[in-house]
Enzyme design. Sequence first.
Site, PDB file in Angstrom:
ATOM      1  N   CYS A   1      78.236  68.957  79.103  1.00 54.44           N
ATOM      2  CA  CYS A   1      77.513  67.983  79.794  1.00 54.44           C
ATOM      3  C   CYS A   1      77.747  66.603  79.160  1.00 54.44           C
ATOM      4  O   CYS A   1      77.892  65.700  79.808  1.00 54.44           O
ATOM      5  CB  CYS A   1      75.849  68.207  79.902  1.00 54.44           C
ATOM      6  SG  CYS A   1      75.193  68.587  78.374  1.00 54.44           S
TER       7      CYS A   1
ATOM      8  N   CYS B   1      77.578  73.485  72.668  1.00 56.14           N
ATOM      9  CA  CYS B   1      78.216  73.346  74.033  1.00 56.14           C
ATOM     10  C   CYS B   1      78.178  71.916  74.201  1.00 56.14           C
ATOM     11  O   CYS B   1      77.250  70.969  74.041  1.00 56.14           O
ATOM     12  CB  CYS B   1      77.572  74.115  74.992  1.00 56.14           C
ATOM     13  SG  CYS B   1      78.417  73.546  76.726  1.00 56.14           S
TER      14      CYS B   1
ATOM     15  N   CYS C   1      77.164  65.587  84.744  1.00 55.93           N
ATOM     16  CA  CYS C   1      76.678  66.563  83.624  1.00 55.93           C
ATOM     17  C   CYS C   1      76.178  67.672  84.556  1.00 55.93           C
ATOM     18  O   CYS C   1      76.139  68.751  83.930  1.00 55.93           O
ATOM     19  CB  CYS C   1      75.709  65.825  82.914  1.00 55.93           C
ATOM     20  SG  CYS C   1      74.226  65.008  83.754  1.00 55.93           S
TER      21      CYS C   1
ATOM     22  N   CYS D   1      71.806  56.032  84.961  1.00 58.31           N
ATOM     23  CA  CYS D   1      72.939  57.099  85.675  1.00 58.31           C
ATOM     24  C   CYS D   1      73.273  56.749  87.070  1.00 58.31           C
ATOM     25  O   CYS D   1      74.482  57.274  87.450  1.00 58.31           O
ATOM     26  CB  CYS D   1      72.087  58.433  85.496  1.00 58.31           C
ATOM     27  SG  CYS D   1      71.899  59.012  84.087  1.00 58.31           S
TER      28      CYS D   1
ATOM     29  N   CYS E   1      75.432  58.942  89.825  1.00 56.72           N
ATOM     30  CA  CYS E   1      76.213  60.080  89.145  1.00 56.72           C
ATOM     31  C   CYS E   1      75.467  61.403  88.926  1.00 56.72           C
ATOM     32  O   CYS E   1      74.161  61.427  88.674  1.00 56.72           O
ATOM     33  CB  CYS E   1      76.677  59.438  87.649  1.00 56.72           C
ATOM     34  SG  CYS E   1      77.576  60.587  86.727  1.00 56.72           S
TER      35      CYS E   1
ATOM     36  N   ASP F   1      65.736  64.746  62.824  1.00 59.08           N
ATOM     37  CA  ASP F   1      65.359  65.982  63.548  1.00 59.08           C
ATOM     38  C   ASP F   1      64.065  66.909  63.023  1.00 59.08           C
ATOM     39  O   ASP F   1      63.719  67.575  63.646  1.00 59.08           O
ATOM     40  CB  ASP F   1      66.690  67.051  63.533  1.00 59.08           C
ATOM     41  CG  ASP F   1      67.670  66.753  64.829  1.00 59.08           C
ATOM     42  OD1 ASP F   1      67.223  65.836  65.359  1.00 59.08           O
ATOM     43  OD2 ASP F   1      68.591  67.475  64.749  1.00 59.08           O
TER      44      ASP F   1
ATOM     45  N   CYS G   1      80.336  62.925  80.609  1.00 61.85           N
ATOM     46  CA  CYS G   1      79.321  61.430  80.733  1.00 61.85           C
ATOM     47  C   CYS G   1      80.272  60.228  81.071  1.00 61.85           C
ATOM     48  O   CYS G   1      81.049  60.036  79.902  1.00 61.85           O
ATOM     49  CB  CYS G   1      78.522  61.463  79.965  1.00 61.85           C
ATOM     50  SG  CYS G   1      77.246  60.103  80.344  1.00 61.85           S
TER      51      CYS G   1
ATOM     52  N   CYS H   1      77.816  71.617  83.876  1.00 57.61           N
ATOM     53  CA  CYS H   1      77.078  72.719  83.197  1.00 57.61           C
ATOM     54  C   CYS H   1      77.395  74.110  83.736  1.00 57.61           C
ATOM     55  O   CYS H   1      77.258  74.406  84.595  1.00 57.61           O
ATOM     56  CB  CYS H   1      75.562  72.561  83.128  1.00 57.61           C
ATOM     57  SG  CYS H   1      74.535  73.781  82.354  1.00 57.61           S
TER      58      CYS H   1
ATOM     59  N   CYS I   1      70.648  77.333  78.264  1.00 58.21           N
ATOM     60  CA  CYS I   1      71.559  76.344  77.723  1.00 58.21           C
ATOM     61  C   CYS I   1      72.235  77.182  76.619  1.00 58.21           C
ATOM     62  O   CYS I   1      72.002  77.782  75.609  1.00 58.21           O
ATOM     63  CB  CYS I   1      70.767  75.067  77.032  1.00 58.21           C
ATOM     64  SG  CYS I   1      71.692  74.108  76.220  1.00 58.21           S
TER      65      CYS I   1
HETATM   66  S1  SF4 Z   1      77.111  62.188  83.440  1.00 52.18           S
HETATM   67 FE1  SF4 Z   1      75.965  60.787  82.212  1.00 52.18          FE
HETATM   68  S2  SF4 Z   1      75.559  59.128  83.613  1.00 52.18           S
HETATM   69 FE2  SF4 Z   1      76.209  60.822  84.926  1.00 52.18          FE
HETATM   70  S3  SF4 Z   1      74.379  61.714  85.420  1.00 52.18           S
HETATM   71 FE3  SF4 Z   1      74.810  62.866  83.639  1.00 52.18          FE
HETATM   72  S4  SF4 Z   1      73.939  61.635  81.811  1.00 52.18           S
HETATM   73 FE4  SF4 Z   1      73.988  60.253  83.639  1.00 52.18          FE
HETATM   74  S1  SF4 Z   2      74.930  72.071  76.635  1.00 54.04           S
HETATM   75 FE1  SF4 Z   2      76.194  73.108  77.819  1.00 54.04          FE
HETATM   76  S2  SF4 Z   2      74.736  74.591  78.775  1.00 54.04           S
HETATM   77 FE2  SF4 Z   2      73.518  73.156  77.674  1.00 54.04          FE
HETATM   78  S3  SF4 Z   2      72.877  71.851  79.297  1.00 54.04           S
HETATM   79 FE3  SF4 Z   2      74.583  71.028  78.329  1.00 54.04          FE
HETATM   80  S4  SF4 Z   2      76.558  71.759  79.553  1.00 54.04           S
HETATM   81 FE4  SF4 Z   2      74.742  73.029  80.118  1.00 54.04          FE
END
Ligand code: SF4
Ligand code: SF4
Length: 362
Positions: A252, A249, A202, A196, A199, A142, A256, A206, A222
């Site tokens: 998302c 968080c 995510c 993806c 789908c 990182d 998946c 959010c 975020c």
């Molecule tokens: S949940 Fe995973 S597979 Fe579905 S759109 Fe988001 S990143 Fe892609």
């Molecule tokens: S970490 Fe949480 S707030 Fe940030 S993009 Fe993913 S679901 Fe949204």
Amino acid sequence: MKQAVREQALALGFDECRFAAAAPPVTAPQFLTWLNNQRHGEMGYLERNATKRIDPQLVLPGANTVIVVAASYATREECRPTAVAAPGLASRPSLRAHHPGTIARYARFEDYHTVMGERLKQLAGFVGRLGGPETRSLWYVDTGPVLEREFAQRAGLGFVGKHTNVISRQLGNWLLLAEILTTLPLEPDPPEKNRCGACARCLAACPTGALIAPFQLDARLCLSYLTIELKGSIPLDLRPKIGTRIFGCDDCLAACPWNRFAREARLMKPHARPELGTPDLLDLLSLTEAGFRQRFAGTAVTRTKRRGLLRNVCVALGNSGDASALPALERARHDPEPLIAEHAGWAIGQIRKRATADRPGR
Ligand code: SF4
Ligand code: SF4
């Protein structure tokens, strides 16, 4: 030679090790547009080292290869078939803490920068011995100006999902990335492609709409950014959406479906600190500077410092609406740190507002 590096990486505990050419990232224009649109918020370091980030030759002149490694941080529980959690499951509180807050899964370990860094340094040493005295390498967890998600996809390690994180077909998305830039030429692996499909779980999961479109994150919305990277006051309109999250968080990532392939952590497992997952918010609110340092020593949570964590704790208590938190929040309102005092005042207002709204006859 490449096989030897890969075997050494796996022997050191990494779950994946792949190779990409150290050519400029093709997603550089999107990255620069993202910066120009200020979607990185206060993460000024991304802007300061942008030119290096889009040209590995500026980071390590003569670089030929980017070695990308991944380490899973999935627990056994997350590797069961039910691991494809409904949005919000990651935030489900522990029954033990009376006022539980939630810390993101990756942070429920000793700091991965240290854990992975120790092994990556050894791997870089191995690469140096293989390549001979002319070989130069730099390793980063990182900490370096590298567009690592693109290199991970280019190296075939995984693909960047619509939630902007890397997904491995072998590991799901509970994974940490790190890389070695080296002058040693190693044959690149075939790239991975996005999988993806239709789908969009995510994006639906959010809580703030920070995923403003597939593959596009506005960090300013975020909750990971707001609870970790943002140093000042959290915007008022976003505070209620934080819920009881106090560091990061997972929504998302938890949504998946590729997580059905999650594999239990190897490198990170002995460094797990499960007690960090859902700590009691009132305990945290009473922490002094020394207490904070002692409790979170060696973990990623130290990034927020006491002032940032207790700011988040106040917001979480305000969102809990629990009047039994009022005495502790009143004390926090007089905290010498103005950031904590301000958020404590907000939390008191929220709890009182809710109590008034809940009063019979209203
Ligand atoms: S949940 Fe995973 S597979 Fe579905 S759109 Fe988001 S990143 Fe892609
Ligand atoms: S970490 Fe949480 S707030 Fe940030 S993009 Fe993913 S679901 Fe949204």
